[in-house]
Design a protein around this motif. Structure first.
Motif, PDB file in Angstrom:
ATOM      1  N   VAL A 153       0.765  -1.132   0.024  1.00 27.61           N
ATOM      2  CA  VAL A 153       0.071   0.052  -0.243  1.00 27.61           C
ATOM      3  C   VAL A 153       0.875   1.268   0.107  1.00 27.61           C
ATOM      4  CG1 VAL A 153      -1.917   1.279   1.153  1.00 27.61           C
ATOM      5  CG2 VAL A 153      -1.835  -1.163   1.285  1.00 27.61           C
ATOM      6  N   GLY A 154       0.657   2.265  -1.189  1.00 25.53           N
ATOM      7  CA  GLY A 154       1.420   3.292  -1.153  1.00 25.53           C
ATOM      8  C   GLY A 154       1.276   4.105  -2.293  1.00 25.53           C
ATOM      9  N   PRO A 155       1.531   5.255  -2.372  1.00 21.80           N
ATOM     10  CA  PRO A 155       1.420   6.277  -3.677  1.00 21.80           C
ATOM     11  C   PRO A 155       2.159   5.581  -4.906  1.00 21.80           C
ATOM     12  CG  PRO A 155       1.929   7.569  -1.705  1.00 21.80           C
ATOM     13  CD  PRO A 155       2.230   6.096  -1.340  1.00 21.80           C
ATOM     14  N   GLY A 156       1.264   5.497  -5.671  1.00 23.65           N
ATOM     15  CA  GLY A 156       1.894   4.509  -6.945  1.00 23.65           C
ATOM     16  C   GLY A 156       3.164   5.137  -7.786  1.00 23.65           C
ATOM     17  N   THR A 157       3.251   6.338  -7.474  1.00 29.34           N
ATOM     18  CA  THR A 157       4.492   7.093  -8.167  1.00 29.34           C
ATOM     19  C   THR A 157       5.317   7.734  -7.098  1.00 29.34           C
ATOM     20  OG1 THR A 157       3.243   9.246  -8.078  1.00 29.34           O
ATOM     21  CG2 THR A 157       2.968   7.821 -10.252  1.00 29.34           C
ATOM     22  N   ALA A 158       5.360   7.181  -5.890  1.00 27.76           N
ATOM     23  CA  ALA A 158       6.433   7.350  -4.929  1.00 27.76           C
ATOM     24  C   ALA A 158       7.467   6.602  -5.119  1.00 27.76           C
ATOM     25  CB  ALA A 158       5.863   7.409  -3.428  1.00 27.76           C
ATOM     26  N   HIS A 177      -0.392  -4.468  -5.562  1.00 29.50           N
ATOM     27  CA  HIS A 177      -0.138  -2.974  -5.094  1.00 29.50           C
ATOM     28  C   HIS A 177      -1.481  -2.283  -5.329  1.00 29.50           C
ATOM     29  CE1 HIS A 177       0.704   1.361  -6.548  1.00 29.50           C
ATOM     30  NE2 HIS A 177       1.254   1.040  -5.103  1.00 29.50           N
ATOM     31  N   ILE A 178      -1.785  -1.590  -4.127  1.00 28.65           N
ATOM     32  CA  ILE A 178      -2.816  -0.740  -3.979  1.00 28.65           C
ATOM     33  C   ILE A 178      -2.537   0.562  -3.571  1.00 28.65           C
ATOM     34  CG2 ILE A 178      -5.064  -0.380  -2.581  1.00 28.65           C
ATOM     35  CD1 ILE A 178      -5.134  -3.316  -1.597  1.00 28.65           C
ATOM     36  N   ASP A 179      -3.090   1.530  -4.626  1.00 21.07           N
ATOM     37  CA  ASP A 179      -2.717   2.869  -4.343  1.00 21.07           C
ATOM     38  C   ASP A 179      -3.142   3.603  -3.359  1.00 21.07           C
ATOM     39  OD1 ASP A 179      -2.802   6.143  -5.161  1.00 21.07           O
ATOM     40  OD2 ASP A 179      -1.180   5.268  -6.689  1.00 21.07           O
ATOM     41  N   ALA A 180      -2.315   4.259  -2.729  1.00 22.19           N
ATOM     42  CA  ALA A 180      -2.977   5.059  -1.468  1.00 22.19           C
ATOM     43  C   ALA A 180      -4.242   5.612  -1.509  1.00 22.19           C
ATOM     44  CB  ALA A 180      -1.637   5.896  -0.719  1.00 22.19           C
ATOM     45  N   ASP A 181      -4.317   6.403  -2.585  1.00 22.84           N
ATOM     46  CA  ASP A 181      -5.670   7.058  -2.887  1.00 22.84           C
ATOM     47  C   ASP A 181      -6.808   6.419  -3.078  1.00 22.84           C
ATOM     48  OD1 ASP A 181      -4.109   9.374  -2.197  1.00 22.84           O
ATOM     49  OD2 ASP A 181      -3.774   9.655  -4.400  1.00 22.84           O
ATOM     50  N   ASP A 182      -6.492   4.986  -3.416  1.00 18.10           N
ATOM     51  CA  ASP A 182      -7.605   4.051  -3.717  1.00 18.10           C
ATOM     52  C   ASP A 182      -8.607   3.571  -2.395  1.00 18.10           C
ATOM     53  OD1 ASP A 182      -9.201   1.560  -4.375  1.00 18.10           O
ATOM     54  OD2 ASP A 182      -7.760   1.236  -6.119  1.00 18.10           O
ATOM     55  N   PRO A 183      -9.823   3.713  -2.454  1.00 16.95           N
ATOM     56  CA  PRO A 183     -10.471   3.357  -1.242  1.00 16.95           C
ATOM     57  C   PRO A 183     -10.263   1.798  -0.704  1.00 16.95           C
ATOM     58  CG  PRO A 183     -11.964   4.283  -3.263  1.00 16.95           C
ATOM     59  CD  PRO A 183     -10.689   4.133  -3.701  1.00 16.95           C
ATOM     60  N   ALA A 184      -9.674   0.851  -1.616  1.00 16.33           N
ATOM     61  CA  ALA A 184      -9.204  -0.317  -1.182  1.00 16.33           C
ATOM     62  C   ALA A 184      -8.184  -0.305  -0.303  1.00 16.33           C
ATOM     63  CB  ALA A 184      -9.098  -1.170  -2.360  1.00 16.33           C
ATOM     64  N   ALA A 185      -7.455   0.839  -0.337  1.00 10.35           N
ATOM     65  CA  ALA A 185      -6.456   1.140   0.577  1.00 10.35           C
ATOM     66  C   ALA A 185      -7.008   1.027   2.041  1.00 10.35           C
ATOM     67  CB  ALA A 185      -5.437   1.905   0.251  1.00 10.35           C
ATOM     68  N   ALA A 186      -7.939   1.771   2.308  1.00  6.93           N
ATOM     69  CA  ALA A 186      -8.358   1.904   3.843  1.00  6.93           C
ATOM     70  C   ALA A 186      -8.997   0.429   4.119  1.00  6.93           C
ATOM     71  CB  ALA A 186      -9.417   3.051   3.909  1.00  6.93           C
ATOM     72  N   TYR A 192      -6.842  -5.696   7.946  1.00  6.47           N
ATOM     73  CA  TYR A 192      -5.714  -6.535   8.769  1.00  6.47           C
ATOM     74  C   TYR A 192      -5.394  -5.939  10.195  1.00  6.47           C
ATOM     75  CZ  TYR A 192      -4.875  -9.029   4.572  1.00  6.47           C
ATOM     76  OH  TYR A 192      -4.798 -10.055   3.495  1.00  6.47           O
ATOM     77  N   GLY A 193      -6.271  -4.911  10.586  1.00  4.18           N
ATOM     78  CA  GLY A 193      -6.064  -4.551  11.899  1.00  4.18           C
ATOM     79  C   GLY A 193      -4.859  -3.386  11.866  1.00  4.18           C
ATOM     80  N   ILE A 194      -5.086  -2.505  10.956  1.00  2.92           N
ATOM     81  CA  ILE A 194      -3.760  -1.724  10.882  1.00  2.92           C
ATOM     82  C   ILE A 194      -4.294  -0.261  10.910  1.00  2.92           C
ATOM     83  CG2 ILE A 194      -1.768  -0.811   9.500  1.00  2.92           C
ATOM     84  CD1 ILE A 194      -1.671  -3.587   8.170  1.00  2.92           C
ATOM     85  N   PRO A 195      -3.709   0.533  11.793  1.00  5.01           N
ATOM     86  CA  PRO A 195      -4.433   2.065  11.968  1.00  5.01           C
ATOM     87  C   PRO A 195      -4.129   2.662  10.643  1.00  5.01           C
ATOM     88  CG  PRO A 195      -2.471   1.198  13.900  1.00  5.01           C
ATOM     89  CD  PRO A 195      -2.485  -0.080  12.722  1.00  5.01           C
ATOM     90  N   ALA A 196      -5.287   3.843  10.649  1.00  5.20           N
ATOM     91  CA  ALA A 196      -5.465   4.317   9.319  1.00  5.20           C
ATOM     92  C   ALA A 196      -4.145   5.280   8.969  1.00  5.20           C
ATOM     93  CB  ALA A 196      -6.671   5.025   9.301  1.00  5.20           C
ATOM     94  N   ASP A 197      -3.559   5.731  10.399  1.00  4.24           N
ATOM     95  CA  ASP A 197      -2.489   6.731  10.377  1.00  4.24           C
ATOM     96  C   ASP A 197      -0.928   5.957  10.093  1.00  4.24           C
ATOM     97  OD1 ASP A 197      -2.074   5.557  12.761  1.00  4.24           O
ATOM     98  OD2 ASP A 197      -1.866   7.665  13.618  1.00  4.24           O
ATOM     99  N   ALA A 198      -0.984   4.522   9.656  1.00  2.00           N
ATOM    100  CA  ALA A 198       0.382   3.836   9.460  1.00  2.00           C
ATOM    101  C   ALA A 198       1.331   4.744   8.334  1.00  2.00           C
ATOM    102  CB  ALA A 198      -0.061   2.449   8.997  1.00  2.00           C
ATOM    103  N   ARG A 199       2.476   4.601   8.820  1.00  2.00           N
ATOM    104  CA  ARG A 199       3.212   5.254   7.667  1.00  2.00           C
ATOM    105  C   ARG A 199       3.411   4.339   6.444  1.00  2.00           C
ATOM    106  NH1 ARG A 199       8.321   4.678   9.374  1.00  2.00           N
ATOM    107  NH2 ARG A 199       7.595   3.258  11.095  1.00  2.00           N
TER     108      ARG A 199
END
Length: 562
Positions: A153-158, A177-186, A192-199
């Motif tokens: 999960v991360g910005p596709g162009t970063a 790969h799921i782009d960070a802006d894709d609703p599927a990322a959230a 998987y029980g990961i906080p929304a503010d994960a780096r």
């Protein structure tokens, strides 16, 4: 293994789940032990690293995928029955299993440890061919179907996301790969029980196992890609770099019985591994991608027992008596009798102050399927005039609306292969600009426009370009040597008759053809001064150098005996 599938490896899909003849089963029995199997018994699960090979002699073993690790009829991949065997390339590569195996019916099996399996593969070529064909095909299936995949999960162009994406892809690890802006990322984070503010970027293996903004080494350790080397054993030859030259040296050294270790900082294949298609390599009339060529060579080297450690970087090379010691970036030390330097060369960087800001965010040093996805319908720029630039131009012209090839001199390099020149001239999408240099890169978060000028007239023009591919000649990867070896003015390693600093050699003796200014250290491929920048040439040098290594080892034994 990102080729077109089994046919690109010369394999038949029917070989994926073969049944061994009874005579071969009996030969396999000599290498392992017979174990009783009980229904419900788990042989290994997804994520296990030190699991065994099982040849079923009675009963049945079920192979399945399941995120939770629990048995699920829906996730069954196949059922192994009498005279069929478990395993895929993870066994050969000493990596984590991507699937689960559980006994579904009482019976028995011949179990081989990874070491016993390697011995079988080395000693029984007919059985080895069947096993390796099946292992390769199964791995291809797992990648295509996403078995054991990780989620990125991360910005596709970063740049940070692309670095991890490229590492996993080049090492044939199943990934989504799921782009960070894709609703599927959230949704993935919540699942998987990961906080929304994960780096970000975020690599997710399963619930409770993930890494936030990891380095490539951390990702490799998390996924079991990072092979550990037995540092208590002295290697006969340690090869630094797993490009074409290094992999060829590994195949020949290991096949000739030398204890062989390969250290690679990124992924097998080196710079050649990023080539979309090599069409002038002997034996491949339809061409072969650099990735597939490297994948084949890696399997071949491991088949003979070579240990390939990645992603590991050598930071220091010292002599310790009659041996050499290599210190790796994680602090481990490897003792070895000889060293082959095959670290190749890297593309030179443009001397623009804004370059670093756009590296990975519009500026690239490879043209693979990953980068091609950013070029759809756009104008792109390729800087360089040698074969790598030509291959990139031909490949990317399938996706981009217009490919501008910028060459500082009056023409494309005289060393570019004619087949590439012909295709470039014939393509309506490729435009070559001679006497032209980039003068500026502009954009906010990523590259948005590029300026270049004609170095004869000084005329400058700007274009809306979001992707630039830099393939500007070669600079040797020799910084880690810290001046230990004699080099030419450009930093490429001198070998053989070109060496002038021979004070380390006994009176009257000279370095062998690929030997450096330090006895027992050899250099091959693009890192060598005067090398021909061709894959075939690098493979040839890697193959030839092992004869020099044998002579050096024999001389050392003679000295000790004397």
């Amino acid at each position: 293994m990102s080729g077109d599938g089994p046919s690109s490896w010369g394999l038949r899909t029917g070989d994926v789940y073969p049944v061994l003849p009874e005579a071969q089963v009996e030969r396999v029995r000599e290498y392992g032990t017979v174990e009783e199997l009980r229904a419900g018994q788990v042989l290994y699960t997804c994520g296990d690293t030190d699991f065994g090979f099982y040849l079923v002699t009675e009963g049945a073993v079920e192979l399945y995928r399941d995120k939770s690790g629990k048995r699920s009829e829906k996730g069954v991949i196949t059922v192994y029955r009498e005279r069929q065997f478990t395993g895929e390339l993870s066994l050969v590569n000493r990596q984590q299993s991507l699937v689960h195996a559980q006994v579904s019916r009482d019976g028995s099996a011949i179990r081989l440890t990874p070491a016993q399996l390697r011995q079988l593969i080395a000693n029984e070529p007919d059985i080895a061919r069947t096993l390796l064909q099946a292992f390769i095909l199964r791995r291809m299936t797992y990648i295509q179907e996403g078995y054991g995949k990780v989620i990125l999960v991360g910005p596709g162009t970063a740049a940070s996301t692309l670095t991890i994406h490229r590492f996993l892809e080049r090492n044939d690890y199943p990934m989504q790969h799921i782009d960070a802006d894709d609703p599927a990322a959230a949704e993935a984070l919540a699942e998987y029980g990961i906080p929304a503010d994960a780096r970000l970027p975020l690599v997710i293996c399963k619930r409770g196992v993930h890494a936030e903004d990891p380095t490539v080494s951390e990702v490799a350790a998390l996924l079991g890609i990072q092979e550990r080397i037995d540092v208590t054993e002295t290697a006969d030859v340690t090869i630094v770099g797993a490009g074409p030259a290094g992999l060829a040296a590994a195949v020949y050294a290991a096949s000739e019985g030398l204890r062989t270790v390969v250290i690679e900082a990124e992924a097998p294949g080196g710079q050649a591994g990023t080539s979309s298609m090599i069409e002038n390599y002997l034996g491949f009339p339809l061409g072969v991608s650099g990735h597939d060529l490297a994948a084949r060579a890696q399997v071949q080297a491991r088949k003979f027992g070579a240990r390939i450690a990645l992603p590991r970087r050598v930071e220091e090379l010292d002599r310790d008596g009659s041996h050499f010691v290599l210190r790796l970036d994680d602090g481990e030390m490897i003792r070895t009798r000889t060293v082959v330097v095959a670290t190749g060369a890297r593309y030179r960087r443009l001397g623009l102050p804004e370059l670093a800001r756009f590296e990975g965010s519009g500026v690239h040093y490879a043209a693979t399927a990953l980068e091609s996805a950013f070029c759809l319908g756009d104008e792109i720029v390729i800087v360089g005039g040698a074969n790598s630039a030509g291959q990139a131009a031909v490949f990317l012209s399938q996706f981009a609306r217009r490919v501008h090839v910028l060459v500082r001199g009056p023409e494309l390099a005289a060393t570019m292969s004619q087949y590439l020149l012909t295709r470039i001239e014939a393509s309506p999408r490729i435009q070559v600009h001679v006497h032209t240099e980039i003068t500026g890169l502009e954009g906010e978060e990523r590259l948005e426009s590029v300026s270049w000028k004609d170095n004869r007239t000084g005329r400058t023009e700007s274009h809306p370009v979001s992707n630039v591919f830099l393939m500007l000649g070669a600079a040797p990867n020799t910084a880690w040597l810290n001046g230990l070896l004699e080099t030419d003015p450009k930093g490429f390693v001198l070998v053989g008759s070109e060496v002038t600093r021979t004070d380390a050699y006994p009176d009257g003796s000279r370095p062998a053809s690929m030997e450096t200014s330090v006895p027992g250290i050899f250099a091959v491929g693009d890192v060598r001064s005067g090398s021909v920048k061709r894959v075939a040439s690098a493979v040839g040098e890697g193959s030839i150098v092992i004869s020099d290594v044998h002579r050096a080892l024999a001389a050392a034994r003679h000295t000790v005996a004397g």
